[in-house]
Design a protein around this motif. Structure first.
Motif, PDB file in Angstrom:
ATOM      1  N   ARG A 169       0.840  -1.206   0.000  1.00  0.00           N
ATOM      2  CA  ARG A 169       0.000   0.000   0.000  1.00  0.00           C
ATOM      3  C   ARG A 169       0.870   1.249   0.000  1.00  0.00           C
ATOM      4  O   ARG A 169       1.923   1.259   0.646  1.00  0.00           O
ATOM      5  N   VAL A 170       0.403   2.279  -0.675  1.00  0.00           N
ATOM      6  CA  VAL A 170       1.087   3.568  -0.609  1.00  0.00           C
ATOM      7  C   VAL A 170       0.077   4.666  -0.262  1.00  0.00           C
ATOM      8  O   VAL A 170      -1.118   4.522  -0.516  1.00  0.00           O
ATOM      9  N   VAL A 171       0.571   5.753   0.314  1.00  0.00           N
ATOM     10  CA  VAL A 171      -0.238   6.935   0.583  1.00  0.00           C
ATOM     11  C   VAL A 171       0.316   8.071  -0.261  1.00  0.00           C
ATOM     12  O   VAL A 171       1.532   8.232  -0.368  1.00  0.00           O
ATOM     13  N   VAL A 172      -0.579   8.842  -0.871  1.00  0.00           N
ATOM     14  CA  VAL A 172      -0.153   9.953  -1.720  1.00  0.00           C
ATOM     15  C   VAL A 172      -0.606  11.256  -1.081  1.00  0.00           C
ATOM     16  O   VAL A 172      -1.782  11.412  -0.747  1.00  0.00           O
ATOM     17  N   ARG A 173       0.353  12.175  -0.882  1.00  0.00           N
ATOM     18  CA  ARG A 173       0.004  13.470  -0.291  1.00  0.00           C
ATOM     19  C   ARG A 173       0.412  14.588  -1.248  1.00  0.00           C
ATOM     20  O   ARG A 173       1.382  14.457  -1.989  1.00  0.00           O
ATOM     21  N   SER A 174      -0.347  15.674  -1.191  1.00  0.00           N
ATOM     22  CA  SER A 174       0.010  16.822  -2.016  1.00  0.00           C
ATOM     23  C   SER A 174       1.153  17.574  -1.354  1.00  0.00           C
ATOM     24  O   SER A 174       1.349  17.496  -0.140  1.00  0.00           O
ATOM     25  N   VAL A 175       1.910  18.321  -2.168  1.00  0.00           N
ATOM     26  CA  VAL A 175       3.088  19.010  -1.655  1.00  0.00           C
ATOM     27  C   VAL A 175       2.666  20.317  -0.965  1.00  0.00           C
ATOM     28  O   VAL A 175       3.053  20.584   0.166  1.00  0.00           O
ATOM     29  N   ALA A 176       1.880  21.131  -1.644  1.00  0.00           N
ATOM     30  CA  ALA A 176       1.446  22.391  -1.044  1.00  0.00           C
ATOM     31  C   ALA A 176       0.036  22.724  -1.531  1.00  0.00           C
ATOM     32  O   ALA A 176      -0.162  22.800  -2.739  1.00  0.00           O
ATOM     33  N   PRO A 177      -0.911  22.949  -0.623  1.00  0.00           N
ATOM     34  CA  PRO A 177      -0.767  22.743   0.815  1.00  0.00           C
ATOM     35  C   PRO A 177      -0.694  21.260   1.117  1.00  0.00           C
ATOM     36  O   PRO A 177      -1.311  20.465   0.402  1.00  0.00           O
ATOM     37  N   PRO A 178       0.048  20.872   2.159  1.00  0.00           N
ATOM     38  CA  PRO A 178       0.153  19.442   2.440  1.00  0.00           C
ATOM     39  C   PRO A 178      -1.194  18.869   2.846  1.00  0.00           C
ATOM     40  O   PRO A 178      -1.859  19.418   3.718  1.00  0.00           O
ATOM     41  N   ASP A 179      -1.598  17.825   2.172  1.00  0.00           N
ATOM     42  CA  ASP A 179      -2.865  17.172   2.502  1.00  0.00           C
ATOM     43  C   ASP A 179      -2.809  15.759   1.926  1.00  0.00           C
ATOM     44  O   ASP A 179      -2.064  15.503   0.989  1.00  0.00           O
ATOM     45  N   THR A 180      -3.597  14.868   2.504  1.00  0.00           N
ATOM     46  CA  THR A 180      -3.618  13.506   1.992  1.00  0.00           C
ATOM     47  C   THR A 180      -4.593  13.413   0.828  1.00  0.00           C
ATOM     48  O   THR A 180      -5.775  13.717   0.970  1.00  0.00           O
ATOM     49  N   LEU A 181      -4.089  13.040  -0.337  1.00  0.00           N
ATOM     50  CA  LEU A 181      -4.938  12.933  -1.523  1.00  0.00           C
ATOM     51  C   LEU A 181      -5.578  11.566  -1.621  1.00  0.00           C
ATOM     52  O   LEU A 181      -6.599  11.395  -2.267  1.00  0.00           O
ATOM     53  N   GLY A 182      -4.945  10.566  -1.009  1.00  0.00           N
ATOM     54  CA  GLY A 182      -5.470   9.206  -1.080  1.00  0.00           C
ATOM     55  C   GLY A 182      -4.328   8.224  -1.167  1.00  0.00           C
ATOM     56  O   GLY A 182      -3.245   8.472  -0.646  1.00  0.00           O
ATOM     57  N   GLY A 183      -4.562   7.130  -1.880  1.00  0.00           N
ATOM     58  CA  GLY A 183      -3.515   6.121  -1.985  1.00  0.00           C
ATOM     59  C   GLY A 183      -4.078   4.873  -2.605  1.00  0.00           C
ATOM     60  O   GLY A 183      -5.131   4.918  -3.236  1.00  0.00           O
ATOM     61  N   GLY A 184      -3.387   3.779  -2.431  1.00  0.00           N
ATOM     62  CA  GLY A 184      -3.864   2.539  -3.005  1.00  0.00           C
ATOM     63  C   GLY A 184      -2.818   1.455  -3.006  1.00  0.00           C
ATOM     64  O   GLY A 184      -1.935   1.434  -2.152  1.00  0.00           O
ATOM     65  N   VAL A 185      -2.916   0.587  -4.003  1.00  0.00           N
ATOM     66  CA  VAL A 185      -2.134  -0.645  -4.029  1.00  0.00           C
ATOM     67  C   VAL A 185      -1.139  -0.632  -5.188  1.00  0.00           C
ATOM     68  O   VAL A 185      -1.492  -0.237  -6.303  1.00  0.00           O
ATOM     69  N   VAL A 186       0.072  -1.076  -4.931  1.00  0.00           N
ATOM     70  CA  VAL A 186       1.074  -1.233  -5.985  1.00  0.00           C
ATOM     71  C   VAL A 186       0.741  -2.495  -6.783  1.00  0.00           C
ATOM     72  O   VAL A 186       0.644  -3.584  -6.228  1.00  0.00           O
ATOM     73  N   LEU A 187       0.538  -2.332  -8.082  1.00  0.00           N
ATOM     74  CA  LEU A 187       0.278  -3.501  -8.932  1.00  0.00           C
ATOM     75  C   LEU A 187       1.587  -4.067  -9.469  1.00  0.00           C
ATOM     76  O   LEU A 187       1.752  -5.266  -9.598  1.00  0.00           O
ATOM     77  N   ASP A 188       2.498  -3.173  -9.806  1.00  0.00           N
ATOM     78  CA  ASP A 188       3.794  -3.608 -10.329  1.00  0.00           C
ATOM     79  C   ASP A 188       4.845  -2.659  -9.756  1.00  0.00           C
ATOM     80  O   ASP A 188       4.814  -1.462 -10.023  1.00  0.00           O
ATOM     81  N   ALA A 189       5.739  -3.211  -8.965  1.00  0.00           N
ATOM     82  CA  ALA A 189       6.751  -2.382  -8.300  1.00  0.00           C
ATOM     83  C   ALA A 189       7.972  -2.159  -9.183  1.00  0.00           C
ATOM     84  O   ALA A 189       8.887  -1.451  -8.783  1.00  0.00           O
ATOM     85  N   ALA A 190       8.007  -2.747 -10.361  1.00  0.00           N
ATOM     86  CA  ALA A 190       9.163  -2.537 -11.240  1.00  0.00           C
ATOM     87  C   ALA A 190       8.722  -2.488 -12.701  1.00  0.00           C
ATOM     88  O   ALA A 190       9.150  -3.285 -13.531  1.00  0.00           O
ATOM     89  N   PRO A 191       7.848  -1.533 -13.006  1.00  0.00           N
ATOM     90  CA  PRO A 191       7.327  -1.493 -14.381  1.00  0.00           C
ATOM     91  C   PRO A 191       8.263  -0.758 -15.326  1.00  0.00           C
ATOM     92  O   PRO A 191       9.163  -0.037 -14.895  1.00  0.00           O
ATOM     93  N   ARG A 192       8.026  -0.939 -16.616  1.00  0.00           N
ATOM     94  CA  ARG A 192       8.704  -0.106 -17.606  1.00  0.00           C
ATOM     95  C   ARG A 192       7.993   1.243 -17.623  1.00  0.00           C
ATOM     96  O   ARG A 192       6.910   1.405 -17.095  1.00  0.00           O
ATOM     97  N   ARG A 193       8.625   2.166 -18.329  1.00  0.00           N
ATOM     98  CA  ARG A 193       7.954   3.435 -18.556  1.00  0.00           C
ATOM     99  C   ARG A 193       7.090   3.242 -19.787  1.00  0.00           C
ATOM    100  O   ARG A 193       7.597   3.106 -20.893  1.00  0.00           O
ATOM    101  N   HIS A 194       5.749   3.141 -19.606  1.00  0.00           N
ATOM    102  CA  HIS A 194       4.960   2.699 -20.759  1.00  0.00           C
ATOM    103  C   HIS A 194       3.844   3.630 -21.181  1.00  0.00           C
ATOM    104  O   HIS A 194       3.237   3.432 -22.217  1.00  0.00           O
ATOM    105  N   GLY A 195       3.509   4.639 -20.397  1.00  0.00           N
ATOM    106  CA  GLY A 195       2.410   5.496 -20.808  1.00  0.00           C
ATOM    107  C   GLY A 195       1.119   4.707 -20.976  1.00  0.00           C
ATOM    108  O   GLY A 195       0.937   3.669 -20.350  1.00  0.00           O
ATOM    109  N   ARG A 196       0.243   5.194 -21.864  1.00  0.00           N
ATOM    110  CA  ARG A 196      -1.063   4.541 -22.001  1.00  0.00           C
ATOM    111  C   ARG A 196      -1.075   3.491 -23.093  1.00  0.00           C
ATOM    112  O   ARG A 196      -2.065   3.381 -23.832  1.00  0.00           O
ATOM    113  N   ARG A 197       0.017   2.758 -23.251  1.00  0.00           N
ATOM    114  CA  ARG A 197       0.027   1.742 -24.304  1.00  0.00           C
ATOM    115  C   ARG A 197      -0.993   0.658 -24.002  1.00  0.00           C
ATOM    116  O   ARG A 197      -1.058   0.171 -22.876  1.00  0.00           O
TER     117      ARG A 197
END
Ligand SMILES: Nc1nc2c(ncn2[C@@H]2O[C@H](COP(=O)(O)OP(=O)(O)OP(=O)(O)O)[C@@H](O)[C@H]2O)c(=O)[nH]1
Ligand SMILES: [Mg+2]
Length: 513
Positions: A323-351
């Motif tokens: 699980r990861v948590v995602v926070r905004s930088v400024a103003p600091p706030d918790t945006l949400g989070g979720g689950v890592v599906l692939d911890a070592a993906p390629r850089r693939h965009g919307r292919r």
């Protein structure tokens, strides 16, 4: 007597001064606010820990977190390894901003079972706070809500009973599931014993004599002894709060945010594909991603349907399914989070093929590929864009790539390569090799590894010198020099007038202690 059920980790949550630490004290007898500064200011600053045995025999490790808005990152680091929560709301105050933010963190971490304790019931009627808290949690969470007072002791038995019920509903972590993994929250030395690291054991088991790997530096060390809640233990198992005494590694080589893992089971990653639930996040947004006891600035790349690629500016130590948590930088706030599906993906965009694979991973229909064996392209270093789709390389170029990979951080010169050197432009073009120094070429994987080591050294020691890298890699001065110059040119490091090097700050980057 039957064998006790596996231990669980319980995390507190709630707004500042709502009575979390007082309630933990009432439950366990331990005052977790131990620092003089915490006592003087009457607030929690660092994570506190206490053991709690429930009437059913279940052992809990309690993590007491701070409620101050400036310490939400500490709260996230504490909450990230927990199995269930104890949300504390003061009867005289009700739901407040960090009550809401802490619930967002729990939601992001998918920690959805716990107890709501409306405390200070001696000071005000708890009915309103109970209603507000139940409302806030909604029906995504499975909770029991009780009123209590840490001051008078009223209702404390009800909190214990509610924890008992919540714990009974949880299976605990399978100790056999995966190798040992512990995200380090403290490092210190004990005279005569050496280096000690502490944290919650996320998976596996750990005991005296085990060899472990420390990441991201990749150092090996041996376990000299293990303690669970300050008592020596033969072996610690998943879900327990552990102190591990290590030999063969120096204090300054490791720090909070590092991880201790069974050798070869975990690798630093600069990129994550994740299934995220985020409030108001947009493509390209710069955020902070929290995982384990570590955090990293990152950019979000939106893939659609709640899928995102997270491009990290500092490596995380995440596994698939974490699980990861995602926070905004400024103003600091918790945006949400979720689950890592692939911890070592390629850089693939919307292919389309990449998206189809992520959808399958999300539905659990497809096992993730074994680490280190990317499916369809040569592995790439962080931030090196690869022309997509991956170019087809002639056999000679592939052979050369393997030769460069084998050479590691001691890259051959063009003259060393003889005829094979004709393939160098193709490898550079494909992002597989890069020029190092005036006429040497290295495999990008080797360079990524050097980069990881350098980042780890600078993070642990503040700076890196030529001699330090030479010793770390066990190589010659000449290679260390060429590699550092490569990292300078790649804008990873910057050389200072005294010949030491530090990490180059990216524009707009905030310090992430
Ligand atoms: N009347 C009353 N006061 C309480 C109770 N529990 C805690 N307090 C008081 O509330 C204040 C804050 O308590 P803490 O336990 O430090 O609160 P906290 O939630 O741990 O605060 P942070 O860690 O800084 O977020 C202290 O002055 C406590 O004495 C209670 O049940 N009744
Ligand atoms: Mg506190």
């Amino acid at each position: 007597m039957t064998a006790p059920a596996t231990p669980l980790t319980l995390g507190t949550a709630g707004h500042i001064d709502h009575g979390k630490t007082a309630l933990v004290h009432a439950l366990t007898g331990v005052d977790t606010d131990r620092l003089p500064e915490e006592r003087a200011r009457g607030m929690t600053i660092v994570l506190g820990y206490a053991p709690l045995v429930l009437p059913c025999g279940r052992r809990l490790s309690v993590v007491d977190v701070p409620g101050h808005e400036r310490f939400v990152r500490t709260m996230v680091a504490g909450a990230t390894g927990i199995d269930l929560f104890l949300l504390v709301v003061a009867a005289d105050d009700g739901v407040m901003p960090q009550t809401v933010e802490h619930v967002a963190v729990l939601d992001a971490l998918r920690v959805r079972r716990g107890v709501v304790a409306v405390t200070k019931a001696d000071a005000a009627d708890p009915a309103r706070a109970l209603a507000e808290a139940t409302d806030l949690l909604g029906d995504r969470f499975a909770i029991d809500a009780v009123a209590c007072s840490a001051r008078t002791g009223a209702g404390i038995a009800d909190v214990v009973a509610a924890l008992d019920r919540a714990a009974a509903a949880l299976p605990g972590r399978a100790p056999a599931g995966g190798g040992a993994l512990l995200h380090i929250d403290r490092v210190f030395t004990i005279r005569g014993a050496g280096t000690v690291v502490t944290g919650t054991l996320w998976s596996g088991a750990i005991g005296r004599g085990d060899v472990v790997e420390l990441l991201p530096a990749g150092l090996r060390a041996r376990v000299r002894g293990v303690q669970v809640h300050e008592r020596p233990a033969d072996r610690a198992t998943a879900g327990q709060r552990v102190a591990v005494n290590l030999t063969g590694v120096q204090l300054r080589a490791i720090g909070r945010g590092d991880a201790l893992a069974a050798p070869g089971t975990l690798a630093p990653t600069w990129r994550l594909d994740a299934d995220l639930t985020l409030r108001g996040a947009r493509h390209g947004q710069r955020v902070h991603v929290h995982h384990g006891t570590r955090e990293a600035p990152a950019r979000l790349a939106e893939l659609g349907d709640g899928l995102w690629q997270v491009r990290l500016e500092r490596p995380l130590l995440a596994r698939d399914g974490d699980r990861v948590v995602v926070r905004s930088v400024a103003p600091p706030d918790t945006l949400g989070g979720g689950v890592v599906l692939d911890a070592a993906p390629r850089r693939h965009g919307r292919r389309p093929d990449a998206l189809a694979r992520l959808h399958e991973l999300r539905r659990g229909e497809r096992p993730t590929p074994p680490r280190g064996e990317p499916q369809d392209a040569p592995p790439q270093p962080p931030d090196t864009p690869l022309t997509e789709p991956a170019p087809q390389l002639p056999a000679g170029a592939i052979a050369l790539a393997e030769r460069l990979r084998a050479a590691g951080h001691e890259p051959p010169s063009t003259a060393d390569l003889g005829d094979a050197a004709t393939h160098l432009p193709a490898l550079r073009e494909a992002g597989v090799a890069a020029r190092v120094g005036r006429d040497r070429h290295a495999h990008v994987d080797a360079l990524a590894e050097v980069r990881r080591r350098v980042v780890a050294i600078v993070e642990a020691e503040g700076a890196v010198t030529l001699a330090r890298l030479r010793d770390d890699l066990g190589t010659s001065r000449q290679f260390a020099q060429a590699l550092l110059e490569y990292l300078d040119a790649a804008k990873v490091t910057v050389r200072r007038p005294d010949d030491t090097r530090v990490l180059r700050r990216r524009r707009g980057e905030q310090s992430v202690a």
